[in-house]
Design a protein around this motif. Structure first.
Motif, PDB file in Angstrom:
ATOM      1  N   ASP A 207      25.348  41.020  49.534  1.00 27.39           N
ATOM      2  CA  ASP A 207      26.539  41.857  49.685  1.00 27.39           C
ATOM      3  C   ASP A 207      26.366  42.640  50.983  1.00 27.39           C
ATOM      4  O   ASP A 207      25.496  42.308  51.800  1.00 27.39           O
ATOM      5  CB  ASP A 207      26.772  42.766  48.464  1.00 27.39           C
ATOM      6  CG  ASP A 207      25.599  43.699  48.170  1.00 27.39           C
ATOM      7  OD1 ASP A 207      24.839  44.029  49.107  1.00 27.39           O
ATOM      8  OD2 ASP A 207      25.435  44.121  47.012  1.00 27.39           O
TER       9      ASP A 207
ATOM     10  N   TYR B 265      30.213  46.842  48.821  1.00 30.21           N
ATOM     11  CA  TYR B 265      31.349  46.287  49.550  1.00 30.21           C
ATOM     12  C   TYR B 265      32.161  47.459  50.085  1.00 30.21           C
ATOM     13  O   TYR B 265      32.455  48.400  49.349  1.00 30.21           O
ATOM     14  CB  TYR B 265      32.216  45.387  48.663  1.00 30.21           C
ATOM     15  CG  TYR B 265      31.586  44.044  48.395  1.00 30.21           C
ATOM     16  CD1 TYR B 265      31.706  43.003  49.315  1.00 30.21           C
ATOM     17  CD2 TYR B 265      30.849  43.819  47.238  1.00 30.21           C
ATOM     18  CE1 TYR B 265      31.106  41.770  49.081  1.00 30.21           C
ATOM     19  CE2 TYR B 265      30.243  42.591  46.998  1.00 30.21           C
ATOM     20  CZ  TYR B 265      30.375  41.577  47.930  1.00 30.21           C
ATOM     21  OH  TYR B 265      29.784  40.369  47.704  1.00 30.21           O
TER      22      TYR B 265
ATOM     23  N   ASP C  77      36.516  45.637  37.016  1.00 32.90           N
ATOM     24  CA  ASP C  77      36.278  45.807  38.450  1.00 32.90           C
ATOM     25  C   ASP C  77      37.473  45.281  39.232  1.00 32.90           C
ATOM     26  O   ASP C  77      37.696  44.066  39.288  1.00 32.90           O
ATOM     27  CB  ASP C  77      35.002  45.060  38.853  1.00 32.90           C
ATOM     28  CG  ASP C  77      34.614  45.292  40.308  1.00 32.90           C
ATOM     29  OD1 ASP C  77      35.379  45.967  41.034  1.00 32.90           O
ATOM     30  OD2 ASP C  77      33.552  44.800  40.716  1.00 32.90           O
TER      31      ASP C  77
ATOM     32  N   ARG D 231      37.871  44.698  42.220  1.00 32.83           N
ATOM     33  CA  ARG D 231      37.476  43.761  43.276  1.00 32.83           C
ATOM     34  C   ARG D 231      37.507  42.315  42.798  1.00 32.83           C
ATOM     35  O   ARG D 231      37.697  41.386  43.596  1.00 32.83           O
ATOM     36  CB  ARG D 231      36.074  44.124  43.779  1.00 32.83           C
ATOM     37  CG  ARG D 231      35.606  43.322  44.990  1.00 32.83           C
ATOM     38  CD  ARG D 231      34.256  43.819  45.488  1.00 32.83           C
ATOM     39  NE  ARG D 231      33.205  43.656  44.503  1.00 32.83           N
ATOM     40  CZ  ARG D 231      32.509  42.532  44.329  1.00 32.83           C
ATOM     41  NH1 ARG D 231      32.773  41.463  45.063  1.00 32.83           N
ATOM     42  NH2 ARG D 231      31.563  42.461  43.425  1.00 32.83           N
ATOM     43  N   LYS D 232      37.347  42.109  41.504  1.00 36.99           N
ATOM     44  CA  LYS D 232      37.328  40.745  40.960  1.00 36.99           C
ATOM     45  C   LYS D 232      38.729  40.154  40.795  1.00 36.99           C
ATOM     46  O   LYS D 232      38.878  38.967  40.519  1.00 36.99           O
ATOM     47  CB  LYS D 232      36.584  40.719  39.615  1.00 36.99           C
ATOM     48  CG  LYS D 232      35.094  41.018  39.743  1.00 36.99           C
ATOM     49  CD  LYS D 232      34.381  39.975  40.583  1.00 36.99           C
ATOM     50  CE  LYS D 232      32.886  40.209  40.623  1.00 36.99           C
ATOM     51  NZ  LYS D 232      32.180  39.198  41.456  1.00 36.99           N
TER      52      LYS D 232
ATOM     53  N   VAL E 200      39.256  31.755  41.238  1.00 34.48           N
ATOM     54  CA  VAL E 200      38.387  32.863  41.650  1.00 34.48           C
ATOM     55  C   VAL E 200      39.225  33.822  42.496  1.00 34.48           C
ATOM     56  O   VAL E 200      39.308  33.672  43.719  1.00 34.48           O
ATOM     57  CB  VAL E 200      37.171  32.351  42.456  1.00 34.48           C
ATOM     58  CG1 VAL E 200      36.236  33.508  42.810  1.00 34.48           C
ATOM     59  CG2 VAL E 200      36.413  31.290  41.670  1.00 34.48           C
TER      60      VAL E 200
ATOM     61  N   SER F  12      38.823  36.899  43.486  1.00 28.16           N
ATOM     62  CA  SER F  12      38.128  38.066  44.035  1.00 28.16           C
ATOM     63  C   SER F  12      38.802  38.530  45.319  1.00 28.16           C
ATOM     64  O   SER F  12      39.166  37.719  46.175  1.00 28.16           O
ATOM     65  CB  SER F  12      36.664  37.738  44.316  1.00 28.16           C
ATOM     66  OG  SER F  12      35.975  37.407  43.131  1.00 28.16           O
TER      67      SER F  12
ATOM     68  N   GLU G 241      37.268  40.619  47.421  1.00 25.70           N
ATOM     69  CA  GLU G 241      36.193  40.751  48.403  1.00 25.70           C
ATOM     70  C   GLU G 241      34.935  40.202  47.764  1.00 25.70           C
ATOM     71  O   GLU G 241      34.476  40.699  46.749  1.00 25.70           O
ATOM     72  CB  GLU G 241      36.011  42.224  48.785  1.00 25.70           C
ATOM     73  CG  GLU G 241      35.231  42.464  50.055  1.00 25.70           C
ATOM     74  CD  GLU G 241      35.228  43.934  50.468  1.00 25.70           C
ATOM     75  OE1 GLU G 241      35.076  44.219  51.665  1.00 25.70           O
ATOM     76  OE2 GLU G 241      35.385  44.798  49.576  1.00 25.70           O
ATOM     77  N   ASP G 242      34.380  39.162  48.351  1.00 25.58           N
ATOM     78  CA  ASP G 242      33.178  38.557  47.786  1.00 25.58           C
ATOM     79  C   ASP G 242      32.457  37.783  48.873  1.00 25.58           C
ATOM     80  O   ASP G 242      33.080  37.288  49.827  1.00 25.58           O
ATOM     81  CB  ASP G 242      33.518  37.629  46.608  1.00 25.58           C
ATOM     82  CG  ASP G 242      32.556  37.797  45.444  1.00 25.58           C
ATOM     83  OD1 ASP G 242      31.389  38.150  45.696  1.00 25.58           O
ATOM     84  OD2 ASP G 242      32.963  37.601  44.290  1.00 25.58           O
TER      85      ASP G 242
ATOM     86  N   PRO H  67      30.365  33.394  46.073  1.00 30.67           N
ATOM     87  CA  PRO H  67      30.154  33.300  44.624  1.00 30.67           C
ATOM     88  C   PRO H  67      29.513  31.981  44.193  1.00 30.67           C
ATOM     89  O   PRO H  67      29.971  30.894  44.589  1.00 30.67           O
ATOM     90  CB  PRO H  67      31.577  33.412  44.060  1.00 30.67           C
ATOM     91  CG  PRO H  67      32.372  34.063  45.133  1.00 30.67           C
ATOM     92  CD  PRO H  67      31.768  33.624  46.427  1.00 30.67           C
TER      93      PRO H  67
END
Length: 414
Positions: free
Chosen positions: A136, A146, A251, A253-254, A316, A318, A320-321, A324
């Protein structure tokens, strides 16, 4: 050549899994690799825990609790409690036999009371080459994992949006200052699974003087491979199943909210399509998704493979990632992936070739991507393309050889 990987957790979390897989990948090509973690979760060759005794385990928990308690004094609210690591509490592992014997020290995710800034200082003082795989952004920020939309890490962290009292001299500023001194002459090379994060490290004020590049996470293609498993999971074989893996509805972010909006737009396919999820979640979070939902709960690793094999598409969303593991796990099983154009996800998915890269924050485009995979694409062709990409990019031997080349160069130049 001996390599020691340093990781807070043994098998808990994506970063730990990626580190362990790299360890296995290196061993598969004959490299003497070991892993040092806070506490082992099972007996495994080449993996040792720092906290082996009853007292050691209590001390490990105390370090975790102490650092979290310290951050509670600074946090904006509970929602960010585990999203910021000041590296305030940790253990000195510089005298551990695995570290002493290693030619290269390879850091992974080391937060939550395992290593502190002082611990890192002691490791750097050994003068050995140190590789740090960034899972991260926390390596080059004042503490956040993040940054969301904040870009202060490009100059100097302060006025941190994660803190209750942002200021010129807040916690993020002080951690940033400490890291700046620590990294100035450190024997450190940075690696990221994604070009996205490697690029940020090349621009970040703390790390722009360091070498930083990308090597993708590895995947065991002997384990993650195509198979028909719908009947094993109790899924109606005549339906097409949309997978949401590792559900985390708490979360933001997910991006679960965007997934929910997208599946509601697909309600016209309720008779033909369904949603399958695994992981911990509250039942009410799965209400009103527009399609039938099959929740499998928490699953052991060997059963997760069956889910990827059974699904027709994985989503997916997300926001911000980095990179994964779930994306490459699905792809290795021949399952196309739909995800947002965010972080390293857009690098993992080849748009319209192995899946669909949707416009960020667009539930409509996310739904369009699912329809593309399930209705418009040549499904067999897209599935085969996934297998080809994974074999060329992520299989154990391919990734292990890239890291071995880095290690050899660092040892030669040291």
């Amino acid at each position: 050549m001996k390599i020691v990987h340093i990781s807070t957790y043994h098998t808990f979390g994506g970063a730990a899994i990626a580190a362990l897989r790299l360890h296995h990948a290196l061993r598969s090509i004959g490299v003497k690799s070991s892993v040092l973690v806070q506490e082992t979760e099972r007996q495994e060759e080449g993996v040792q825990g720092v906290a082996n005794s009853f007292i050691g385990k209590k001390l490990a928990f105390a370090r975790f609790a102490t650092e979290r308690a310290y951050f509670v004094l600074h946090e904006k609210d509970k929602s960010v409690r585990f999203h910021f690591s000041p590296l305030w509490a940790g253990v000195d592992i510089s005298k551990h036999p695995l570290v002493r014997e290693a030619d290269v020290i390879h850091l992974h995710w080391i937060n939550f009371g395992f290593l502190s800034l002082y611990s890192l200082e002691q490791l750097f003082a050994l003068g050995k080459p140190v590789v740090w795989t960034m899972h991260d952004m926390s390596t080059f920020t004042g503490g956040c994992h993040y940054s969301r939309e904040c870009e202060r890490y490009l100059s100097h962290c302060q006025h941190c949006p994660y803190l209750c009292r942002p200021s010129d001299n807040d916690l993020s500023f002080r951690v940033f200052e400490q890291k700046q001194k620590l990294f100035k002459n450190a024997p450190l090379t940075l690696v990221s699974p994604s070009q996205w994060l490697a690029g940020l490290a090349q621009r970040a004020a703390l790390t722009k003087h360091l070498t930083s590049f990308a090597i993708p996470n590895p995947i065991n293609t002997n384990v993650f491979k195509p198979s028909s498993a719908k009947k094993d999971l109790g899924l109606t074989p005549t339906k097409k199943w949309i997978l949401f893996a590792g559900v985390n509805t708490q979360d933001p972010r997910k991006g679960f909210a965007y997934f929910k909006e997208a599946t509601q737009l697909l309600s016209d396919r309720r008779e033909e399509w369904g949603i399958v999820v695994f992981g911990k979640t509250e039942p009410e979070a799965l209400a009103d998704l527009g399609l039938e939902v099959k929740s499998l709960g928490s699953l052991p690793a060997h059963e997760v493979v069956n889910v990827y094999q059974a699904a027709d598409v994985m989503v997916v969303p997300s926001l911000e990632d980095n990179y994964p593991n779930t994306v490459i796990e699905a792809m290795a099983c021949g399952t196309p992936v739909v995800g947002f154009d965010s972080g390293g996800i857009a690098e993992q998915i080849e748009h319209l070739q192995t899946g669909y890269v949707a416009k960020l924050y667009s539930s409509e485009d996310l739904a369009k991507g699912i329809r593309f995979v399930l209705e418009d694409a040549d499904y067999e062709q897209i599935a085969q393309k996934n297998l080809h990409v994974i074999y060329q990019r992520n299989r154990y031997e391919t990734v292990a050889k890239q890291y071995l080349a880095v290690y050899k160069k660092l040892v030669t130049n040291n």
